[in-house]
Each structure stands twice: as structure tokens, then as C-alpha cells.
Design a protein around this motif. Structure first.
Motif, short mmCIF file in Angstrom:
data_model
loop_
_atom_site.label_atom_id
_atom_site.label_comp_id
_atom_site.label_asym_id
_atom_site.label_seq_id
_atom_site.Cartn_x
_atom_site.Cartn_y
_atom_site.Cartn_z
N LEU A 21 0.82 -1.26 -0.04
CA LEU A 21 0.02 -0.10 -0.05
C LEU A 21 0.94 1.31 0.09
CD1 LEU A 21 -2.98 -0.93 2.50
CD2 LEU A 21 -3.09 -0.50 0.04
N TYR A 25 0.97 2.02 -3.97
CA TYR A 25 -0.32 2.88 -4.11
C TYR A 25 -0.15 4.27 -3.44
CZ TYR A 25 -2.13 -1.60 -5.95
OH TYR A 25 -2.29 -2.85 -6.49
N ILE A 52 -8.40 -0.50 -4.54
CA ILE A 52 -7.35 -1.19 -4.71
C ILE A 52 -7.59 -2.87 -4.46
CG2 ILE A 52 -5.24 -1.77 -3.44
CD1 ILE A 52 -4.88 1.40 -2.98
#
Length: 66
Positions: A21, A25, A52
Motif C-alpha cells: 500500500l 499505491y 485497490i
């Protein structure tokens, strides 16, 4: 109170780690810390997590009475 206990199980099932993450991301460690502590997070963050993880909001968050 909104709690994010379900988030961690959903992440595990989907194969998305906290490391991923952050590094893939662009999540900040602060955002993850707020989620761990069941602190306030904005709807954008919740929306991104659902995108996601390809999941519904109820798979990452739950309302519980104090």
C-alpha cells in the motif's frame, strides 16, 4: 464508532500488504496508523482502499456502538 478490523483480513485475502500500500499505491504511514488506531480517515482514503482491494466498504469498515 467506525472500526477497521475487517480491513486487515481483506488485505490478507487479496494479497495486499501494508508495504505494498505504501510503496505501490502511495499510502502514507500516517494513513495506515490512523486505520490501525480506528481514527478518522476521509472518504477518499476509504474509496481508494475499496478500489485497490476490489471490495465493498463493509469488507473494510464496520460501525460498532461504543
Amino acid at each position: 464508532m467506525i472500526v477497521f478490523d475487517r480491513l486487515w483480513g481483506t488485505m490478507k485475502v487479496r494479497g495486499i500488504s501494508q508495504y505494498r500500500l505504501i510503496h505501490e499505491y502511495g499510502f502514507s504511514t500516517g494513513q495506515l496508523d490512523r486505520l490501525r488506531k480506528n481514527d478518522n480517515v476521509n472518504t477518499y482514503t476509504l474509496s481508494m482502499l475499496c478500489k485497490i482491494l476490489n471490495c465493498r466498504l463493509d469488507e473494510i469498515a464496520e460501525y460498532v456502538e461504543d
